[in-house]
Write a protein that holds these residues in place. Structure first.
Motif: not given
Length: 285
Positions: A204, A208, A225, A228-229
């Motif tokens: 993951d 990302s 970022k 956060t995702k």
């Protein structure tokens, strides 16, 4: 811990019988330790990651080369300050070349010469081999004052060549300041919490990270970022980023570009297949 005494044959025999300069892997004991050698503050002891023991490095250049060896997939064992024993072999090589074999300072006892690094490496055919590497600053190899240094290096070279071991000198020209700084940083993240290294988390994270490439953002902004995702902290995102570079899942230029969070995210290659690949840093070996 105090340094050891090297003044008599009995001293040398005692150090040999106590296992100095012997063993391999985690059981190896360097012939010289930091406390045995006068230093101007550039020596250090470093707990190994590739080999689980304390490594004794006597200069900044040795530390830099040590980092390259730990990062290399071709190096499987690192033995620093390796003695040229038995001394008779090195003395014979010196005599054959018409060179004076060194003695211990203020003593008539023949010195125990050492090689900075004796490495066990994986050869191109998959078998294991041994190479010897001496680390010297280029400034130590030029001029009349370096004549004696070059003579001792010739003795060292012939000692290893007579045993069929590849030997060469490594200087600071073999790797950049940026590479050493980058590897020193990455090494701190070679081991991170197991929860962050689970395959699903890694996949993951890489997906990302790939999705945020090409935007005019700093590395820190991108990692925030991603964090956060994935619902992880920025600190965990940064740690995983460095971990994956050290473990070769993210490939980028470590030789010329410093790894700094405030700089734009560097051009990188995400390695889907974890099979070994050659790194640009290998040239320093």
């Amino acid at each position: 811990m105090r340094g050891r005494r090297f003044a008599t044959e009995a001293d040398v025999d005692r150090h040999i019988s106590n296992g100095f300069g012997q063993g391999a892997g985690a059981s190896y004991v360097p012939w010289l330790r930091v406390q045995d050698v006068p230093s101007q503050g550039h020596s250090r002891k470093v707990q190994g990651i590739k080999v689980d023991r304390l490594h004794h490095l006597l200069s900044n250049l040795e530390y830099g080369y040590f980092l390259v060896c730990e990062f290399s997939e071709d190096v499987v064992d690192i033995r620093e300050q390796y003695p040229l024993l038995p001394r008779g072999s090195a003395q014979a090589q010196a005599s054959a070349m018409g060179l004076k074999y060194p003695n211990f300072p203020k003593s008539s006892v023949p010195y125990v010469m050492t090689t900075d690094f004796l490495l066990t490496v994986i050869k191109p055919d998959g078998s294991f081999g041994t190479v010897a590497r001496t680390v010297k600053y280029e400034s130590d190899l030029v001029g009349e004052r370096a004549d004696r240094t070059r003579e001792k290096l010739e003795i060292e070279k012939e000692f290893w060549n007579s045993q069929g071991v590849d030997w060469t000198i490594v200087t600071e020209a073999g790797f950049t300041v940026e590479l050493v700084q980058n590897l020193g940083l990455l090494r701190k993240f070679a081991q991170i919490p197991r929860a962050l290294t689970q395959p699903t988390v890694v996949i993951d994270f890489l997906l990302s990270l790939r999705g945020f490439q090409g935007y005019p953002w700093t590395t820190a902004q991108v990692l925030k970022k991603v964090a956060t995702k994935l619902f992880i902290s920025y600190q965990d995102s940064r740690a995983l980023y460095h971990y994956l570079i050290w473990h070769k899942r993210i490939k980028l230029d470590l030789i010329r570009a410093p790894l700094q969070m405030g700089l734009p995210l560097p051009e990188l290659l995400i390695v889907e297949d974890t099979s070994p690949y050659r790194k640009t840093a290998e040239g320093a070996l």
